[in-house]
Design a protein around this motif. Sequence first.
Motif, mmCIF file in Angstrom:
data_model
loop_
_atom_site.group_PDB
_atom_site.id
_atom_site.type_symbol
_atom_site.label_atom_id
_atom_site.label_comp_id
_atom_site.label_asym_id
_atom_site.label_seq_id
_atom_site.Cartn_x
_atom_site.Cartn_y
_atom_site.Cartn_z
ATOM 1 N N VAL A 133 0.885 -1.156 0.016
ATOM 2 C CA VAL A 133 -0.026 -0.055 -0.124
ATOM 3 C C VAL A 133 0.776 1.110 -0.055
ATOM 4 O O VAL A 133 2.100 1.114 0.444
ATOM 5 N N ALA A 134 0.484 2.283 -0.320
ATOM 6 C CA ALA A 134 1.032 3.729 -0.525
ATOM 7 C C ALA A 134 1.031 4.512 0.690
ATOM 8 O O ALA A 134 1.471 5.566 0.469
ATOM 9 N N ASP A 135 0.819 3.727 1.682
ATOM 10 C CA ASP A 135 0.651 4.755 2.876
ATOM 11 C C ASP A 135 2.121 4.818 3.952
ATOM 12 O O ASP A 135 1.993 5.412 4.842
ATOM 13 N N GLY A 136 2.876 4.134 3.272
ATOM 14 C CA GLY A 136 4.216 3.983 4.124
ATOM 15 C C GLY A 136 4.452 2.860 5.298
ATOM 16 O O GLY A 136 5.158 2.998 5.900
ATOM 17 N N PHE A 137 3.243 1.994 5.276
ATOM 18 C CA PHE A 137 3.352 0.956 6.242
ATOM 19 C C PHE A 137 3.240 -0.247 5.718
ATOM 20 O O PHE A 137 2.228 -0.342 4.759
ATOM 21 N N SER A 138 3.483 -1.638 6.144
ATOM 22 C CA SER A 138 3.049 -2.610 5.597
ATOM 23 C C SER A 138 1.707 -2.967 6.192
ATOM 24 O O SER A 138 1.209 -2.378 7.389
ATOM 25 N N LEU A 139 0.895 -3.760 5.329
ATOM 26 C CA LEU A 139 -0.372 -4.021 5.825
ATOM 27 C C LEU A 139 -0.573 -4.947 6.948
ATOM 28 O O LEU A 139 -1.384 -4.442 7.924
ATOM 29 N N GLY A 140 0.493 -5.567 7.214
ATOM 30 C CA GLY A 140 0.429 -6.447 8.574
ATOM 31 C C GLY A 140 0.534 -5.452 9.721
ATOM 32 O O GLY A 140 -0.087 -5.776 10.845
ATOM 33 N N LEU A 141 1.253 -4.393 9.638
ATOM 34 C CA LEU A 141 1.764 -3.713 10.832
ATOM 35 C C LEU A 141 0.407 -3.046 11.212
ATOM 36 O O LEU A 141 -0.172 -2.736 12.240
ATOM 37 N N LEU A 142 -0.173 -2.448 10.122
ATOM 38 C CA LEU A 142 -1.475 -1.609 10.312
ATOM 39 C C LEU A 142 -2.608 -2.539 10.833
ATOM 40 O O LEU A 142 -3.349 -1.991 11.856
ATOM 41 N N GLY A 143 -2.826 -3.602 10.376
ATOM 42 C CA GLY A 143 -3.667 -4.637 10.609
ATOM 43 C C GLY A 143 -3.554 -4.932 12.262
ATOM 44 O O GLY A 143 -4.404 -4.957 12.901
ATOM 45 N N ARG A 144 -2.209 -5.270 12.848
ATOM 46 C CA ARG A 144 -1.893 -5.412 14.066
ATOM 47 C C ARG A 144 -2.401 -4.236 15.007
ATOM 48 O O ARG A 144 -2.806 -4.493 16.114
ATOM 49 N N ALA A 145 -1.986 -3.094 14.429
ATOM 50 C CA ALA A 145 -2.141 -1.930 15.400
ATOM 51 C C ALA A 145 -3.704 -1.581 15.318
ATOM 52 O O ALA A 145 -4.314 -1.130 16.449
ATOM 53 N N VAL A 146 -4.446 -1.824 14.585
ATOM 54 C CA VAL A 146 -5.909 -1.794 14.484
ATOM 55 C C VAL A 146 -6.770 -2.688 15.421
ATOM 56 O O VAL A 146 -7.560 -2.528 16.331
ATOM 57 N N GLN A 147 -6.050 -3.839 15.430
ATOM 58 C CA GLN A 147 -6.552 -4.977 16.099
ATOM 59 C C GLN A 147 -6.379 -4.776 17.577
ATOM 60 O O GLN A 147 -7.383 -4.974 18.077
ATOM 61 N N VAL A 148 -5.068 -4.279 17.815
ATOM 62 C CA VAL A 148 -4.983 -3.658 19.418
ATOM 63 C C VAL A 148 -5.941 -2.399 19.908
ATOM 64 O O VAL A 148 -6.626 -2.444 20.775
ATOM 65 N N ALA A 149 -6.083 -1.614 18.640
ATOM 66 C CA ALA A 149 -7.057 -0.486 19.098
ATOM 67 C C ALA A 149 -8.373 -0.840 19.139
ATOM 68 O O ALA A 149 -9.318 -0.090 19.717
ATOM 69 N N THR A 150 -8.996 -1.935 18.562
ATOM 70 C CA THR A 150 -10.193 -2.623 18.800
ATOM 71 C C THR A 150 -10.487 -2.800 20.352
ATOM 72 O O THR A 150 -11.389 -2.962 20.843
ATOM 73 N N LYS A 151 -9.413 -3.087 21.393
ATOM 74 C CA LYS A 151 -9.579 -3.351 22.554
ATOM 75 C C LYS A 151 -9.192 -2.203 23.619
ATOM 76 O O LYS A 151 -9.529 -2.145 24.805
ATOM 77 N N MET A 152 -8.369 -1.170 22.927
ATOM 78 C CA MET A 152 -8.162 -0.107 23.865
ATOM 79 C C MET A 152 -8.183 1.280 23.203
ATOM 80 O O MET A 152 -8.159 1.158 21.756
ATOM 81 N N SER A 153 -7.803 2.150 23.654
ATOM 82 C CA SER A 153 -7.668 3.615 23.042
ATOM 83 C C SER A 153 -6.590 3.781 21.936
ATOM 84 O O SER A 153 -5.705 2.772 22.111
ATOM 85 N N TYR A 154 -6.652 4.475 21.029
ATOM 86 C CA TYR A 154 -5.554 4.651 20.084
ATOM 87 C C TYR A 154 -4.148 5.062 20.592
ATOM 88 O O TYR A 154 -3.289 4.622 20.487
ATOM 89 N N GLU A 155 -4.201 6.086 21.709
ATOM 90 C CA GLU A 155 -3.117 6.296 22.428
ATOM 91 C C GLU A 155 -2.493 5.006 23.149
ATOM 92 O O GLU A 155 -1.302 4.730 23.106
ATOM 93 N N ALA A 156 -3.368 4.356 23.809
ATOM 94 C CA ALA A 156 -2.824 2.997 24.307
ATOM 95 C C ALA A 156 -2.510 2.001 23.563
ATOM 96 O O ALA A 156 -1.431 1.413 23.865
#
Length: 531
Positions: A145-168
């Motif tokens: 993707v052209a966003d500067g991140f791998s999709l695997g990293l973004l997917g893992r970050a969003v998965q964590v964010a479904t359980k806690m705040s974005y900052e956390a």
Amino acid sequence: MPAATETIETLTPRSKEAPWVEQAEWAEQAPTSLELRERVEIQYGALLDLVHLSAGRGGFELFERELIPALWKLARLLIALYLCLGHERLEEDGSCARRPGEQKKKPKDRLLGTFFGKVRYWRTYLYSPERGGGRYPLDEKLELVADGFSLGLLGRAVQVATKMSYEAAAMMLRSFLGWSPSTTSIEEATLGLGRYTSRWFETAPVPTDDGEILVIQIDSKAVPTATEKELEKRRAKRHKGHKAPSARQRGRARRSRLSPKPRRKKGDKSKNGRMATIVVMYTLKRSFDENGNPILLGPTNRWHYASFAPKRHAVAMARREANRRGFTREAGRLIQVVTDGDEDLACYIKALFPEARHTLDAAHALEYLWKAGACLFREGSAELLRWVEEHKAHLYAGNIHETVLDVDERIKRIKTRAKRERLAKHIEYLAKRADMMNYDLLDAEDLEIGSGIVEGAVRFVISQRFDEGGMRWLRERAEALLQLRCIELNGHWQQFLDFAHRRLLDESAASGSPPRLLQSQPQPLPTFGLV
């Protein structure tokens, strides 16, 4: 590309905009695969040396602390080698051949955010004057993707964010990975993935080992949302004054600029709640106990769905999922729907599930029984307890009419008008739902008489993530996160990521623009079942 949150200084000391330390030497010129392979071998040798040196000089904690950044460095070098080999092979086999009208430019470098940190790599750029843009064949080949991140990293970050705040979530990733995308990037990735949730729920795989009876439990929960006044304040131009020397002075200066908050009147709510409706669906399997008596085993294949759209949408989603799992109206299979007696839900269930057995949660019925008793007897008295226990037996025996008749007689002897009206209201609630309280028959068939599963889902799916102190949501932004939380809870996270990735690439091919996942604006609330 969004700036990444600064990593721990003790692991990788650098400035916020500087490249990662081991990659600084090829910031101006691309390394060859042979050079990178040599660096990989050197780093691997350094890891072996670390093991041998640490074995006799210190404790395990120190060794582990030094091992993690060294392993992460090796991983970044391996990724850089992988990307470099991919680019070289594209150049060798002619895959970077220009299309008509394209001009081949000098290779350009890029920092790619990966699970192990940022990796610099170089790739050929093909420019098209006719389109006014260009493309990178290596990125296309690797489906980046052209966003500067791998999709695997973004997917893992969003998965964590479904359980806690974005900052956390960002703090959690930094704790384990040593770095993290910014909170803004995580939120924009959430909105980007949220574009594909509706299509996913429409096409997601259905279980193949369902039971014979389908149970659907539905409930709602209010989530704090931002008021118009709060939104105006957020969108207002920021005040720029002299820089205060510390947080204390900044706080004082901010408070002095604000007008005094008006005292809330009795009954005013600061939450400004908006309802989210959640559906929990599962099946029960027929079996027998050790004595040969029929029993129902479950729950099996639990499925969650939640949305801020009107309640009818949630019921329509339940209908569609029931049909997909083989519980159509024509199939003649048993469906039980359990709710808290909400009248709107009852209307939608009657329209969309006319064949289902609609049950009132017994705990809600019992609560109204206590409310009615409190109008007749003193709170906490033995008489109140005896009356409730007597009519509780009628309730579970499927004989709520006895309670209605008893209360009707007692209402005539109550002198206070307000108390009569309050008692009539409570008993009317039960009388109107008498056909939903056949608890004796349900118990004999081992079916559900309570909505404990959906009550737990309300707390876990909605309350724990969306109703913490200080939170204020916009429904459209919360919708994406809420549905992603359900997908994660359903156990479909990796399948959904693969699905979203493929859809993103298809959209990119159709539009001719690079695939971008990050989105700053949310999608509208879903409308399925509302038209």
